[in-house]
Scaffold this motif. Structure first.
Motif, PDB file in Angstrom:
ATOM      1  N   LEU A   1       0.779  -1.264   0.005  1.00  0.00           N
ATOM      2  CA  LEU A   1       0.051  -0.107  -0.089  1.00  0.00           C
ATOM      3  C   LEU A   1       1.070   1.232  -0.076  1.00  0.00           C
ATOM      4  CD1 LEU A   1      -2.973   0.931   0.309  1.00  0.00           C
ATOM      5  CD2 LEU A   1      -2.630   0.952   2.500  1.00  0.00           C
ATOM      6  N   ALA A   2       0.962   1.726  -1.137  1.00  0.00           N
ATOM      7  CA  ALA A   2       2.068   2.728  -1.351  1.00  0.00           C
ATOM      8  C   ALA A   2       1.755   4.337  -1.201  1.00  0.00           C
ATOM      9  CB  ALA A   2       2.895   2.801  -2.647  1.00  0.00           C
ATOM     10  N   GLY A   3       2.668   5.074  -0.652  1.00  0.00           N
ATOM     11  CA  GLY A   3       2.462   6.201  -0.604  1.00  0.00           C
ATOM     12  C   GLY A   3       3.661   7.220  -0.602  1.00  0.00           C
ATOM     13  N   ASP A   4       3.629   8.526  -0.865  1.00  0.00           N
ATOM     14  CA  ASP A   4       5.046   9.280  -0.836  1.00  0.00           C
ATOM     15  C   ASP A   4       5.473   9.438   0.505  1.00  0.00           C
ATOM     16  OD1 ASP A   4       6.520  11.427  -0.901  1.00  0.00           O
ATOM     17  OD2 ASP A   4       5.509  12.839  -1.742  1.00  0.00           O
ATOM     18  N   ALA A   5       6.878   8.889   0.508  1.00  0.00           N
ATOM     19  CA  ALA A   5       7.260   8.513   1.780  1.00  0.00           C
ATOM     20  C   ALA A   5       7.970   9.937   2.523  1.00  0.00           C
ATOM     21  CB  ALA A   5       8.778   7.649   1.906  1.00  0.00           C
ATOM     22  N   THR A   6       7.889  10.845   1.519  1.00  0.00           N
ATOM     23  CA  THR A   6       8.429  12.053   2.169  1.00  0.00           C
ATOM     24  C   THR A   6       7.212  13.160   2.500  1.00  0.00           C
ATOM     25  OG1 THR A   6       8.184  13.598  -0.119  1.00  0.00           O
ATOM     26  CG2 THR A   6      10.050  12.222   0.455  1.00  0.00           C
ATOM     27  N   SER A   7       5.807  12.539   2.570  1.00  0.00           N
ATOM     28  CA  SER A   7       4.795  13.410   2.944  1.00  0.00           C
ATOM     29  C   SER A   7       4.126  12.932   4.194  1.00  0.00           C
ATOM     30  CB  SER A   7       3.482  13.128   1.693  1.00  0.00           C
ATOM     31  OG  SER A   7       2.474  13.298   2.194  1.00  0.00           O
ATOM     32  N   ASP A   8       4.012  13.708   4.970  1.00  0.00           N
ATOM     33  CA  ASP A   8       3.612  13.122   6.365  1.00  0.00           C
ATOM     34  C   ASP A   8       1.974  12.892   6.280  1.00  0.00           C
ATOM     35  OD1 ASP A   8       5.663  13.810   7.861  1.00  0.00           O
ATOM     36  OD2 ASP A   8       5.038  15.830   8.623  1.00  0.00           O
ATOM     37  N   GLU A   9       1.238  13.575   5.311  1.00  0.00           N
ATOM     38  CA  GLU A   9      -0.119  13.338   5.040  1.00  0.00           C
ATOM     39  C   GLU A   9      -0.272  11.833   4.527  1.00  0.00           C
ATOM     40  OE1 GLU A   9      -1.813  16.445   2.632  1.00  0.00           O
ATOM     41  OE2 GLU A   9      -3.554  15.120   1.899  1.00  0.00           O
ATOM     42  N   ALA A  10       0.639  11.794   3.711  1.00  0.00           N
ATOM     43  CA  ALA A  10       0.501  10.215   2.598  1.00  0.00           C
ATOM     44  C   ALA A  10       0.741   9.261   3.809  1.00  0.00           C
ATOM     45  CB  ALA A  10       1.291  10.426   1.676  1.00  0.00           C
ATOM     46  N   CYS A  11       1.710   9.482   4.755  1.00  0.00           N
ATOM     47  CA  CYS A  11       1.994   8.491   5.661  1.00  0.00           C
ATOM     48  C   CYS A  11       0.952   8.239   6.631  1.00  0.00           C
ATOM     49  CB  CYS A  11       3.455   8.439   6.209  1.00  0.00           C
ATOM     50  SG  CYS A  11       4.891   8.564   4.863  1.00  0.00           S
ATOM     51  N   GLU A  12       0.434   9.364   7.183  1.00  0.00           N
ATOM     52  CA  GLU A  12      -0.590   9.358   8.143  1.00  0.00           C
ATOM     53  C   GLU A  12      -1.754   8.426   7.537  1.00  0.00           C
ATOM     54  OE1 GLU A  12      -0.684  10.477  11.105  1.00  0.00           O
ATOM     55  OE2 GLU A  12       0.610  12.291  11.324  1.00  0.00           O
ATOM     56  N   LEU A  13      -2.037   8.430   6.381  1.00  0.00           N
ATOM     57  CA  LEU A  13      -2.949   7.983   5.724  1.00  0.00           C
ATOM     58  C   LEU A  13      -2.997   6.284   5.464  1.00  0.00           C
ATOM     59  CD1 LEU A  13      -5.847   8.626   4.120  1.00  0.00           C
ATOM     60  CD2 LEU A  13      -4.644   8.734   2.058  1.00  0.00           C
ATOM     61  N   ILE A  14      -1.758   6.141   5.231  1.00  0.00           N
ATOM     62  CA  ILE A  14      -1.282   4.374   5.396  1.00  0.00           C
ATOM     63  C   ILE A  14      -1.648   3.912   6.632  1.00  0.00           C
ATOM     64  CG2 ILE A  14       0.514   2.941   5.449  1.00  0.00           C
ATOM     65  CD1 ILE A  14       1.897   4.481   3.280  1.00  0.00           C
ATOM     66  N   TYR A  15      -1.349   4.499   7.779  1.00  0.00           N
ATOM     67  CA  TYR A  15      -1.543   3.645   9.110  1.00  0.00           C
ATOM     68  C   TYR A  15      -3.105   4.070   9.326  1.00  0.00           C
ATOM     69  CZ  TYR A  15       3.347   4.506  10.758  1.00  0.00           C
ATOM     70  OH  TYR A  15       4.765   4.574  10.592  1.00  0.00           O
ATOM     71  N   GLN A  16      -3.717   4.962   8.911  1.00  0.00           N
ATOM     72  CA  GLN A  16      -5.118   5.143   9.224  1.00  0.00           C
ATOM     73  C   GLN A  16      -5.901   3.845   8.454  1.00  0.00           C
ATOM     74  OE1 GLN A  16      -6.431   9.127   8.167  1.00  0.00           O
ATOM     75  NE2 GLN A  16      -8.704   8.170   7.810  1.00  0.00           N
ATOM     76  N   VAL A  17      -5.622   3.915   7.255  1.00  0.00           N
ATOM     77  CA  VAL A  17      -6.462   2.852   6.039  1.00  0.00           C
ATOM     78  C   VAL A  17      -6.110   1.492   6.572  1.00  0.00           C
ATOM     79  CG1 VAL A  17      -6.268   1.622   3.840  1.00  0.00           C
ATOM     80  CG2 VAL A  17      -6.397   4.585   4.193  1.00  0.00           C
ATOM     81  N   LYS A  18      -4.913   1.127   7.082  1.00  0.00           N
ATOM     82  CA  LYS A  18      -4.625  -0.106   7.428  1.00  0.00           C
ATOM     83  C   LYS A  18      -5.008  -0.681   9.022  1.00  0.00           C
ATOM     84  CE  LYS A  18      -0.579  -2.183   7.142  1.00  0.00           C
ATOM     85  NZ  LYS A  18      -0.319  -3.555   6.451  1.00  0.00           N
ATOM     86  N   ASN A  19      -5.496   0.599   9.748  1.00  0.00           N
ATOM     87  CA  ASN A  19      -5.464   0.340  11.281  1.00  0.00           C
ATOM     88  C   ASN A  19      -4.262  -0.228  12.106  1.00  0.00           C
ATOM     89  OD1 ASN A  19      -6.943   0.667  13.434  1.00  0.00           O
ATOM     90  ND2 ASN A  19      -7.859  -1.362  13.448  1.00  0.00           N
ATOM     91  N   ARG A  20      -3.079   0.473  11.408  1.00  0.00           N
ATOM     92  CA  ARG A  20      -1.638   0.151  11.832  1.00  0.00           C
ATOM     93  C   ARG A  20      -1.229   0.746  12.971  1.00  0.00           C
ATOM     94  NH1 ARG A  20       2.816  -2.092   8.382  1.00  0.00           N
ATOM     95  NH2 ARG A  20       4.874  -1.501   9.427  1.00  0.00           N
ATOM     96  N   PRO A  21      -0.820   0.234  14.105  1.00  0.00           N
ATOM     97  CA  PRO A  21      -0.454   1.063  15.371  1.00  0.00           C
ATOM     98  C   PRO A  21       0.767   2.031  14.885  1.00  0.00           C
ATOM     99  CG  PRO A  21      -0.064  -1.216  15.709  1.00  0.00           C
ATOM    100  CD  PRO A  21      -0.575  -1.284  14.228  1.00  0.00           C
ATOM    101  N   LYS A  22       0.755   3.367  15.278  1.00  0.00           N
ATOM    102  CA  LYS A  22       1.547   4.513  14.641  1.00  0.00           C
ATOM    103  C   LYS A  22       3.220   3.985  15.380  1.00  0.00           C
ATOM    104  CE  LYS A  22       0.742   7.923  13.216  1.00  0.00           C
ATOM    105  NZ  LYS A  22      -0.089   8.812  13.569  1.00  0.00           N
ATOM    106  N   PHE A  23       3.447   3.222  16.261  1.00  0.00           N
ATOM    107  CA  PHE A  23       4.767   2.789  16.594  1.00  0.00           C
ATOM    108  C   PHE A  23       5.420   1.902  15.645  1.00  0.00           C
ATOM    109  CE2 PHE A  23       2.228  -0.366  18.775  1.00  0.00           C
ATOM    110  CZ  PHE A  23       2.846  -1.417  18.523  1.00  0.00           C
ATOM    111  N   ASN A  24       4.554   1.355  14.557  1.00  0.00           N
ATOM    112  CA  ASN A  24       5.230   0.199  13.681  1.00  0.00           C
ATOM    113  C   ASN A  24       5.527   0.873  12.452  1.00  0.00           C
ATOM    114  OD1 ASN A  24       5.695  -2.052  12.623  1.00  0.00           O
ATOM    115  ND2 ASN A  24       3.787  -2.912  12.442  1.00  0.00           N
ATOM    116  N   PRO A  25       6.947   1.255  12.112  1.00  0.00           N
ATOM    117  CA  PRO A  25       7.292   1.867  10.912  1.00  0.00           C
ATOM    118  C   PRO A  25       7.248   1.090   9.659  1.00  0.00           C
ATOM    119  CG  PRO A  25       9.326   1.113  12.219  1.00  0.00           C
ATOM    120  CD  PRO A  25       7.931   0.877  12.957  1.00  0.00           C
ATOM    121  N   LEU A  26       7.240   2.097   8.609  1.00  0.00           N
ATOM    122  CA  LEU A  26       7.077   1.599   7.232  1.00  0.00           C
ATOM    123  C   LEU A  26       8.380   1.409   6.496  1.00  0.00           C
ATOM    124  CD1 LEU A  26       4.527   4.196   6.453  1.00  0.00           C
ATOM    125  CD2 LEU A  26       3.836   1.930   7.513  1.00  0.00           C
TER     126      LEU A  26
END
Ligand code: TXA
Ligand code: MG
Length: 308
Positions: free
Chosen positions: A28-53
């Motif tokens: 599930l890819a997003g721009d790694a330089t964008s806080d917004e895109a990365c936030e969206l990845i955690y949200q969509v996956k329901n992934r804990p924020k402590f688990n890096p990409l």
């Protein structure tokens, strides 16, 4: 929703997400330089924020913009990239979002070999943060259908059929003595050959350095038993080679007992078994013993977490 490469580039540049095939699993890819895109990845996956990409880049030269390589890391990268291998390295000061790396001073980075994700990186001009394209803790996707099923068809996908390896990249932490954090297609002995000294294998209990090595992972939505020697009448069985267990329904990871084929089939067969259990109201899944060497180590590790 299926999209082509051109549309995918637009989505990445608009800080949106795209599910994209890699040689291991769909990401599930997003721009790694964008806080917004990365936030969206955690949200969509329901992934804990402590688990890096994991950050996906096009080449070793690109990776060196974001991470510090010691001699061992350099040797491994030169030998195995592009391919199903991730390195955890000290993070350089760069424009990679702290959201992607969960605020750590290390970065997990890989150069994938799949043409489609390579093209998406090159055409968008962005490093891509891409975890497996599934809801957190569930079965990982090896086809576009799996991704659709996970996200109820709400995620844009580039469809390229079934992935080749079928299990996630091997992760090696090279911030100190090389340590294998996650088993995969690239095995410990391959790494030992390249660096000419021993690799530490993080024990499945310790895994302290891999925040995402959660005990429960890759799980179907029904009970699953592993290392089964016998079957209850109301179970779906997953055999390996000539294990020959007979359940209400009997599937096989590899009729010929080939571990590479079994790894490639693992997640799709788990999905199929889960569907059979749920639609026929059965008790659960039972999996035969899988030899615990070579890629069998990765398969057994996934199965242990699936059954945790
Ligand atoms: O094959 C793969 O690697 C796939 C495809 C899409 O590239 N991606 C993937 O990502 O498996 P994900 O998010 O499902 O797994 C990433 C793993 C997690 O267990 C996470 O904790 C670990 O990498 N990780 C990420 N950054 C780390 C770091 N700085 N130190 C240790 N572990 C890290
Ligand atoms: Mg994952």
């Amino acid at each position: 929703m299926f999209v082509d490469l051109k549309k995918s580039v637009e989505l990445i540049l608009a800080q949106k997400l795209v599910a994209v095939p890699t040689e291991t699993v769909y990401g599930l890819a997003g721009d790694a330089t964008s806080d917004e895109a990365c936030e969206l990845i955690y949200q969509v996956k329901n992934r804990p924020k402590f688990n890096p990409l994991i950050i996906h880049v096009s080449s070793l030269v690109e990776a060196e913009k974001y991470a510090i390589f010691n001699d061992d890391a350099k040797k491994i990268a030169l030998e195995l990239w592009p391919g199903p291998l991730t390195l955890v390295l000290p993070k350089k000061n760069s424009n990679i979002s702290d959201v992607a790396t969960a605020g750590l001073d290390t970065i997990a980075i890989r150069v994938p070999s799949h043409e489609i994700i390579q093209n998406l990186i090159l055409k968008s001009g962005k490093p891509l943060a891409a975890p497996s394209a599934n809801i957190s803790s569930r079965i990982s996707p090896t086809s576009a259908e799996h991704v659709n099923k996970s996200f109820n068809g709400e995620i844009a996908i580039i469809d390229d059929g079934k992935t080749i390896y079928g299990i996630e990249s091997t992760i090696i932490d090279c911030t100190g003595t090389p340590t294998l954090l996650r088993h995969g297609f690239i095995t410990e002995d391959v790494i030992t050959d390249i660096i000419s000294h021993q690799v530490i294998v993080a024990s499945s209990i310790a895994k302290i350095n891999a925040p995402g090595m959660l005990k429960k992972h890759y799980s179907p939505l029904c009970p699953i038993r592993i290392n089964a020697d016998s079957i209850n009448h109301d179970e779906v069985v997953i055999n390996f080679g000539d294990s020959g267990l007979i359940g209400t329904e009997s599937l096989n990871l590899s009729e010929s007992g080939d571990l590479i084929e079994a790894a490639a089939n693992l997640y799709s067969i788990l999905q199929e078994a889960e569907d059979l259990v749920l639609s026929n109201n059965l008790a659960g899944i039972a999996v035969a013993r899988i030899p615990n060497h070579q890629i069998g180590l990765a398969i057994n590790d996934k199965l242990e977490r699936a059954s945790a």
